[in-house]
Scaffold this active site. Sequence first.
Site, PDB file in Angstrom:
ATOM      1  N   LYS A 162     -31.306  27.032 -31.282  1.00 19.63           N
ATOM      2  CA  LYS A 162     -29.868  26.853 -31.550  1.00 19.63           C
ATOM      3  C   LYS A 162     -29.143  26.388 -30.292  1.00 19.63           C
ATOM      4  O   LYS A 162     -28.372  25.436 -30.320  1.00 19.63           O
ATOM      5  CB  LYS A 162     -29.274  28.187 -32.009  1.00 19.63           C
ATOM      6  N   ASN A 163     -29.413  27.081 -29.182  1.00 19.32           N
ATOM      7  CA  ASN A 163     -28.651  26.769 -27.968  1.00 19.32           C
ATOM      8  C   ASN A 163     -29.022  25.414 -27.365  1.00 19.32           C
ATOM      9  O   ASN A 163     -28.247  24.834 -26.609  1.00 19.32           O
ATOM     10  CB  ASN A 163     -28.829  27.877 -26.922  1.00 19.32           C
ATOM     11  N   ARG A 185     -17.652  29.152 -30.165  1.00 17.41           N
ATOM     12  CA  ARG A 185     -17.240  28.826 -28.806  1.00 17.41           C
ATOM     13  C   ARG A 185     -17.962  27.587 -28.274  1.00 17.41           C
ATOM     14  O   ARG A 185     -17.424  26.849 -27.460  1.00 17.41           O
ATOM     15  CB  ARG A 185     -17.525  30.007 -27.875  1.00 17.41           C
ATOM     16  N   CYS A 196     -14.325  36.905 -26.521  1.00 21.38           N
ATOM     17  CA  CYS A 196     -15.127  37.310 -27.670  1.00 21.38           C
ATOM     18  C   CYS A 196     -15.733  38.673 -27.385  1.00 21.38           C
ATOM     19  O   CYS A 196     -15.489  39.242 -26.324  1.00 21.38           O
ATOM     20  CB  CYS A 196     -16.188  36.267 -27.994  1.00 21.38           C
ATOM     21  N   ARG A 198     -15.294  35.186 -21.212  1.00 19.16           N
ATOM     22  CA  ARG A 198     -15.893  33.853 -21.369  1.00 19.16           C
ATOM     23  C   ARG A 198     -14.935  32.689 -21.078  1.00 19.16           C
ATOM     24  O   ARG A 198     -14.605  31.898 -21.971  1.00 19.16           O
ATOM     25  CB  ARG A 198     -16.518  33.719 -22.760  1.00 19.16           C
ATOM     26  N   PRO A 199     -14.494  32.576 -19.826  1.00 21.16           N
ATOM     27  CA  PRO A 199     -13.607  31.470 -19.458  1.00 21.16           C
ATOM     28  C   PRO A 199     -14.359  30.135 -19.422  1.00 21.16           C
ATOM     29  O   PRO A 199     -15.598  30.111 -19.459  1.00 21.16           O
ATOM     30  CB  PRO A 199     -13.164  31.854 -18.044  1.00 21.16           C
ATOM     31  N   ASP A 244     -13.261  27.811 -16.982  1.00 22.48           N
ATOM     32  CA  ASP A 244     -12.697  27.228 -15.757  1.00 22.48           C
ATOM     33  C   ASP A 244     -13.693  26.323 -15.024  1.00 22.48           C
ATOM     34  O   ASP A 244     -13.317  25.298 -14.457  1.00 22.48           O
ATOM     35  CB  ASP A 244     -12.196  28.348 -14.830  1.00 22.48           C
ATOM     36  N   LEU A 245     -14.989  26.692 -15.058  1.00 20.32           N
ATOM     37  CA  LEU A 245     -15.971  25.888 -14.310  1.00 20.32           C
ATOM     38  C   LEU A 245     -16.175  24.523 -14.971  1.00 20.32           C
ATOM     39  O   LEU A 245     -16.329  23.503 -14.281  1.00 20.32           O
ATOM     40  CB  LEU A 245     -17.303  26.629 -14.199  1.00 20.32           C
ATOM     41  N   ASP A 293     -29.454  37.115 -23.398  1.00 25.01           N
ATOM     42  CA  ASP A 293     -29.530  37.053 -24.857  1.00 25.01           C
ATOM     43  C   ASP A 293     -30.669  37.899 -25.430  1.00 25.01           C
ATOM     44  O   ASP A 293     -30.810  37.987 -26.657  1.00 25.01           O
ATOM     45  CB  ASP A 293     -29.683  35.591 -25.324  1.00 25.01           C
ATOM     46  N   ILE A 345     -24.836  38.999 -16.384  1.00 26.41           N
ATOM     47  CA  ILE A 345     -24.214  37.737 -16.837  1.00 26.41           C
ATOM     48  C   ILE A 345     -22.902  38.028 -17.575  1.00 26.41           C
ATOM     49  O   ILE A 345     -21.860  37.469 -17.239  1.00 26.41           O
ATOM     50  CB  ILE A 345     -25.165  36.931 -17.759  1.00 26.41           C
ATOM     51  N   ARG A 373     -25.411  33.557 -37.599  1.00 27.81           N
ATOM     52  CA  ARG A 373     -25.008  32.494 -36.664  1.00 27.81           C
ATOM     53  C   ARG A 373     -26.203  31.975 -35.874  1.00 27.81           C
ATOM     54  O   ARG A 373     -26.204  30.818 -35.437  1.00 27.81           O
ATOM     55  CB  ARG A 373     -23.994  33.048 -35.648  1.00 27.81           C
TER      56      ARG A 373
HETATM   57  C1  UD1 Z   1     -24.813  30.059 -22.976  1.00 29.78           C
HETATM   58  C2  UD1 Z   1     -25.481  30.466 -24.279  1.00 29.78           C
HETATM   59  C3  UD1 Z   1     -25.395  31.988 -24.469  1.00 29.78           C
HETATM   60  C4  UD1 Z   1     -25.948  32.701 -23.227  1.00 29.78           C
HETATM   61  C5  UD1 Z   1     -25.273  32.187 -21.964  1.00 29.78           C
HETATM   62  C6  UD1 Z   1     -25.875  32.769 -20.698  1.00 29.78           C
HETATM   63  C7  UD1 Z   1     -25.146  28.554 -25.727  1.00 29.78           C
HETATM   64  C8  UD1 Z   1     -24.513  28.005 -26.954  1.00 29.78           C
HETATM   65  N1  UD1 Z   1     -24.822  29.796 -25.395  1.00 29.78           N
HETATM   66  O1  UD1 Z   1     -23.424  30.381 -23.107  1.00 29.78           O
HETATM   67  O2  UD1 Z   1     -26.153  32.333 -25.626  1.00 29.78           O
HETATM   68  O3  UD1 Z   1     -25.695  34.098 -23.362  1.00 29.78           O
HETATM   69  O4  UD1 Z   1     -25.399  30.753 -21.881  1.00 29.78           O
HETATM   70  O5  UD1 Z   1     -27.223  32.496 -20.636  1.00 29.78           O
HETATM   71  O6  UD1 Z   1     -25.964  27.906 -25.102  1.00 29.78           O
HETATM   72  N2  UD1 Z   1     -18.423  31.520 -16.706  1.00 29.78           N
HETATM   73  C9  UD1 Z   1     -17.285  31.371 -15.961  1.00 29.78           C
HETATM   74  N3  UD1 Z   1     -16.578  30.211 -16.067  1.00 29.78           N
HETATM   75  C10 UD1 Z   1     -16.985  29.186 -16.876  1.00 29.78           C
HETATM   76  C11 UD1 Z   1     -18.160  29.340 -17.628  1.00 29.78           C
HETATM   77  C12 UD1 Z   1     -18.869  30.522 -17.523  1.00 29.78           C
HETATM   78  O7  UD1 Z   1     -16.897  32.266 -15.220  1.00 29.78           O
HETATM   79  O8  UD1 Z   1     -16.313  28.147 -16.912  1.00 29.78           O
HETATM   80  C13 UD1 Z   1     -19.206  32.765 -16.608  1.00 29.78           C
HETATM   81  C14 UD1 Z   1     -19.364  33.474 -17.938  1.00 29.78           C
HETATM   82  O9  UD1 Z   1     -18.260  34.329 -18.219  1.00 29.78           O
HETATM   83  C15 UD1 Z   1     -20.647  34.237 -17.716  1.00 29.78           C
HETATM   84  C16 UD1 Z   1     -21.460  33.284 -16.854  1.00 29.78           C
HETATM   85  O10 UD1 Z   1     -20.523  32.413 -16.258  1.00 29.78           O
HETATM   86  O11 UD1 Z   1     -20.414  35.408 -16.981  1.00 29.78           O
HETATM   87  C17 UD1 Z   1     -22.481  32.476 -17.619  1.00 29.78           C
HETATM   88  O12 UD1 Z   1     -21.864  31.867 -18.750  1.00 29.78           O
HETATM   89  P1  UD1 Z   1     -22.362  30.487 -19.344  1.00 29.78           P
HETATM   90  O13 UD1 Z   1     -23.704  30.163 -18.803  1.00 29.78           O
HETATM   91  O14 UD1 Z   1     -21.297  29.471 -19.206  1.00 29.78           O
HETATM   92  O15 UD1 Z   1     -22.502  30.832 -20.897  1.00 29.78           O
HETATM   93  P2  UD1 Z   1     -22.397  29.777 -22.061  1.00 29.78           P
HETATM   94  O16 UD1 Z   1     -22.862  28.468 -21.567  1.00 29.78           O
HETATM   95  O17 UD1 Z   1     -21.053  29.867 -22.699  1.00 29.78           O
END
Ligand code: UD1
Length: 441
Positions: free
Chosen positions: A22-23, A96, A120, A125-126, A128-129, A322, A344, A414
Amino acid sequence: MDAFTIHGGAPLSGRVRVNGSKNAALPILAAALLTDEPVTIRDVPRLADISNMLRLLERLGCTIDEHESNGMRGLTIDVEDESDNTAPYDVVRTMRASVCVLGPLLARRGMARVSLPGGCAIGDRPIDLHLRGLEALGARITLEGGDVVARTPPTGRLIGKRLFLGGANGPTVLGTANIMCAATLAKGTTIIEGAACEPEVVDLAKLLNAMGAQVMGAGTPRITVEGVERLHGATHTVIPDRIEAGTFLIAAGITNGKVTLENCPSDALVATLDQLERVGVHVMALPGRTEDPMRETVEVQCERRLKPTIVTTQPHPGFPTDLQAQMMALLCVADGNSVITERIFEQRFLHVAELGRMGANLFHQGPTVVVSGVRELIGAPVMASDLRASACLIIAGLAARGQTTVRRVYHLDRGYESMEKRLNSLGALIERVDEKQLVEI
Ligand code: UD1
């Protein structure tokens, strides 16, 4: 709403195939927006999140043709109308991962409007990056009515740059996917430092390169993308789902079962297999049809008494967040004290109280849970709060004495295709019922 009733205690045995990831599929489907030629993706699982992504792609002007070959579901995405650039709130709030259309839309159409995802169950889950990365490539970003609006510079093209994408909790998986997609059509070279190394990023890079992009280094913390003028159509088969594979391995382990898993991406599960081995769940590769370490046939067998362990979730290749909830279910019945630390998503512990209702002995403080193994779990009514927490409760229910009912299994749907049918084919006793039919004492 659906619920599961589970009669615990049956050891799992038999053979099951791991579905496409899925991911991996979600950002890969979004990448089809980068070209006006057809893109065909094979082994796409039938999941609510995938249906939501397809609905979004249709709103963004794509036609989608579904077909089947060798028992695998294929999808061909063809962009016919590039006039709409909006991912609206009603889609983003249900999924998301809709955010992964941001990079492709911006790079190809020069403008994107994507509703800002809210928090969520597993944390804030921001994004910003993602936004910082796009800004580094010259995008102008504003927030308008809860939507992120991103525009390319007046030339209509993003500009390649060296940028750092790491955050306080490490790299971002979908952020890396977004920036990598955006950079494929940028002018010049982009170097992403602090990139996520997850296998799903590598799979996306493979598709992008098949479309004519020049992405190098995916799977390492430094990804280099040489921008090209245009991308073309391609065909790609997504990697097997490592989280689904891990969930089956843990389910086999907790029921003391003997299961053969086909299409198992062992190469993407090294930390998980290492932890399972420590606990006494042994996974052995069998001679299979392919030599591909991402598509092995493996057999799982386990010791009668499981040992405790210390697990910390980390970015890939560390133990995946996960699988944290599922691993916790397993450790609930190990002989001794285990420690699980979540690095994470530090609030990803809604399953703790539910496992407690089933007789688990858990102490939760901050990002850590101490799991004191009990002799057995006892069936109880519990509530799923997110995708992986639902898998955890089902695994616990498979081992528990008596009947467990898991409410709100729409979370499970999902991310796991026909999970109850596939577990039942291995000897589990799970029934899908309407929640209204449940009479709890
Ligand atoms: C993806 C996976 C999710 C998995 C996660 C971490 C998909 C669809 N989902 O989610 O199943 O649990 O990777 O392996 O592939 N963060 C920030 N700012 C940002 C983005 C992320 O601070 O802009 C933080 C998040 O809050 C979290 C960490 O970075 O603490 C990792 O998140 P991220 O790798 O971005 O998760 P997703 O890509 O959303």
